[in-house]
Motif scaffolding. Structure first.
Motif, mmCIF file in Angstrom:
data_model
loop_
_atom_site.group_PDB
_atom_site.id
_atom_site.type_symbol
_atom_site.label_atom_id
_atom_site.label_comp_id
_atom_site.label_asym_id
_atom_site.label_seq_id
_atom_site.Cartn_x
_atom_site.Cartn_y
_atom_site.Cartn_z
ATOM 1 N N VAL A 1 0.843 -1.201 0.000
ATOM 2 C CA VAL A 1 0.000 0.000 0.000
ATOM 3 C C VAL A 1 0.874 1.246 0.000
ATOM 4 N N THR A 2 0.342 2.310 -0.596
ATOM 5 C CA THR A 2 0.959 3.630 -0.546
ATOM 6 C C THR A 2 -0.086 4.588 0.008
ATOM 7 N N LEU A 3 0.283 5.294 1.061
ATOM 8 C CA LEU A 3 -0.620 6.214 1.731
ATOM 9 C C LEU A 3 0.038 7.575 1.903
ATOM 10 N N LYS A 4 -0.773 8.586 2.150
ATOM 11 C CA LYS A 4 -0.284 9.902 2.561
ATOM 12 C C LYS A 4 -0.394 9.969 4.076
ATOM 13 N N VAL A 5 0.412 10.814 4.690
ATOM 14 C CA VAL A 5 0.321 11.004 6.138
ATOM 15 C C VAL A 5 -1.122 11.382 6.489
ATOM 16 N N GLY A 6 -1.681 10.698 7.471
ATOM 17 C CA GLY A 6 -3.053 10.941 7.905
ATOM 18 C C GLY A 6 -4.077 9.980 7.323
ATOM 19 N N GLU A 7 -3.736 9.311 6.221
ATOM 20 C CA GLU A 7 -4.654 8.347 5.612
ATOM 21 C C GLU A 7 -4.597 7.022 6.358
ATOM 22 N N SER A 8 -5.687 6.256 6.234
ATOM 23 C CA SER A 8 -5.714 4.925 6.833
ATOM 24 C C SER A 8 -6.375 3.942 5.881
ATOM 25 N N ILE A 9 -6.066 2.658 6.099
ATOM 26 C CA ILE A 9 -6.605 1.600 5.257
ATOM 27 C C ILE A 9 -6.604 0.296 6.053
ATOM 28 N N VAL A 10 -7.578 -0.582 5.768
ATOM 29 C CA VAL A 10 -7.577 -1.907 6.369
ATOM 30 C C VAL A 10 -6.628 -2.771 5.531
ATOM 31 N N LEU A 11 -5.589 -3.307 6.184
ATOM 32 C CA LEU A 11 -4.560 -4.070 5.495
ATOM 33 C C LEU A 11 -4.928 -5.528 5.280
ATOM 34 N N LYS A 12 -5.594 -6.128 6.259
ATOM 35 C CA LYS A 12 -5.953 -7.545 6.161
ATOM 36 C C LYS A 12 -6.930 -7.901 7.262
ATOM 37 N N GLY A 13 -7.504 -9.093 7.151
ATOM 38 C CA GLY A 13 -8.364 -9.635 8.191
ATOM 39 C C GLY A 13 -7.647 -10.776 8.886
ATOM 40 N N VAL A 14 -7.812 -10.858 10.203
ATOM 41 C CA VAL A 14 -7.186 -11.918 10.995
ATOM 42 C C VAL A 14 -8.285 -12.831 11.509
ATOM 43 N N VAL B 1 -14.423 -17.374 6.546
ATOM 44 C CA VAL B 1 -14.521 -17.435 8.005
ATOM 45 C C VAL B 1 -14.522 -16.024 8.582
ATOM 46 N N GLY B 2 -15.018 -15.896 9.805
ATOM 47 C CA GLY B 2 -15.046 -14.613 10.485
ATOM 48 C C GLY B 2 -13.645 -14.092 10.733
ATOM 49 N N ALA B 3 -13.482 -12.761 10.655
ATOM 50 C CA ALA B 3 -12.162 -12.157 10.831
ATOM 51 C C ALA B 3 -12.286 -10.750 11.402
ATOM 52 N N ARG B 4 -11.202 -10.275 11.986
ATOM 53 C CA ARG B 4 -11.090 -8.910 12.507
ATOM 54 C C ARG B 4 -10.148 -8.133 11.592
ATOM 55 N N GLY B 5 -10.588 -6.983 11.100
ATOM 56 C CA GLY B 5 -9.757 -6.156 10.230
ATOM 57 C C GLY B 5 -8.656 -5.456 11.004
ATOM 58 N N VAL B 6 -7.502 -5.305 10.355
ATOM 59 C CA VAL B 6 -6.373 -4.569 10.928
ATOM 60 C C VAL B 6 -6.213 -3.282 10.118
ATOM 61 N N ARG B 7 -6.539 -2.164 10.749
ATOM 62 C CA ARG B 7 -6.447 -0.850 10.106
ATOM 63 C C ARG B 7 -5.087 -0.232 10.430
ATOM 64 N N PHE B 8 -4.481 0.394 9.428
ATOM 65 C CA PHE B 8 -3.206 1.091 9.600
ATOM 66 C C PHE B 8 -3.419 2.557 9.270
ATOM 67 N N LYS B 9 -2.968 3.455 10.175
ATOM 68 C CA LYS B 9 -3.044 4.898 9.922
ATOM 69 C C LYS B 9 -1.627 5.442 9.806
ATOM 70 N N ALA B 10 -1.337 6.077 8.658
ATOM 71 C CA ALA B 10 -0.011 6.617 8.382
ATOM 72 C C ALA B 10 0.251 7.868 9.218
ATOM 73 N N ARG B 11 1.411 7.892 9.859
ATOM 74 C CA ARG B 11 1.786 9.038 10.705
ATOM 75 C C ARG B 11 3.083 9.711 10.266
ATOM 76 N N LYS B 12 3.958 8.986 9.532
ATOM 77 C CA LYS B 12 5.289 9.487 9.213
ATOM 78 C C LYS B 12 5.703 8.929 7.852
ATOM 79 N N THR B 13 6.422 9.738 7.051
ATOM 80 C CA THR B 13 6.843 9.299 5.720
ATOM 81 C C THR B 13 7.957 8.246 5.797
ATOM 82 N N GLY B 14 7.982 7.377 4.779
ATOM 83 C CA GLY B 14 9.001 6.346 4.689
ATOM 84 C C GLY B 14 8.412 5.073 4.111
ATOM 85 N N THR B 15 9.219 4.014 4.122
ATOM 86 C CA THR B 15 8.795 2.700 3.641
ATOM 87 C C THR B 15 9.232 1.652 4.647
ATOM 88 N N GLU B 16 8.376 0.688 4.898
ATOM 89 C CA GLU B 16 8.746 -0.423 5.778
ATOM 90 C C GLU B 16 8.018 -1.685 5.352
#
Length: 118
Positions: free
Chosen positions: A31-44, A89-104
């Motif tokens: 994923v590519t996000l801007k600082v402040g954006e969020s997205i659900v990355l996957k379900g667990v 199957v049932g799952a819980r979403g994992v949301r990620f909110k971008a706070r700082k620029t970079g790649t990991e």
């Protein structure tokens, strides 16, 4: 009349609850996000492949640390799981909110996720 209205409201509640559980949570490996954006990355899902949605507390404890953002509850839904015989199957979403620029590169419950924040 009041009983009919109450039953109709309860039926609507049950339908909306079932619909929210039926929401498919997509796995996003890059994923590519801007600082402040969020997205659900996957379900667990639960390890035993039942339809019970894991609690956010359970999922949160298994997440890696991120230098670029924070994780939060992405809500209840479903995932199509190869490990569970390719069933939904049932799952819980994992949301990620971008706070700082970079790649990991993160490993979220054994799935790689590459996050770029611009």
């Amino acid at each position: 009349m009041i009983l009919k209205v109450a039953l109709a409201a309860f039926s609507l509640f049950l339908c909306s609850s079932a619909t929210s559980l039926a929401a498919d949570i997509k796995y996003r490996g890059w994923v590519t996000l801007k600082v402040g954006e969020s997205i659900v990355l996957k379900g667990v899902r639960n390890a035993d492949c039942d339809n019970t949605v894991p609690s956010w507390d359970h999922v949160r404890r298994g997440l890696p640390r991120s230098k670029l953002g924070v994780f939060s509850d992405g809500g209840a839904g479903t995932v199509q799981s190869k490990s569970c015989g390719n069933k939904r199957v049932g799952a819980r979403g994992v949301r990620f909110k971008a706070r700082k620029t970079g790649t990991e590169q993160l490993s979220i419950f054994s799935d790689g996720v590459r996050v770029t924040v611009k």
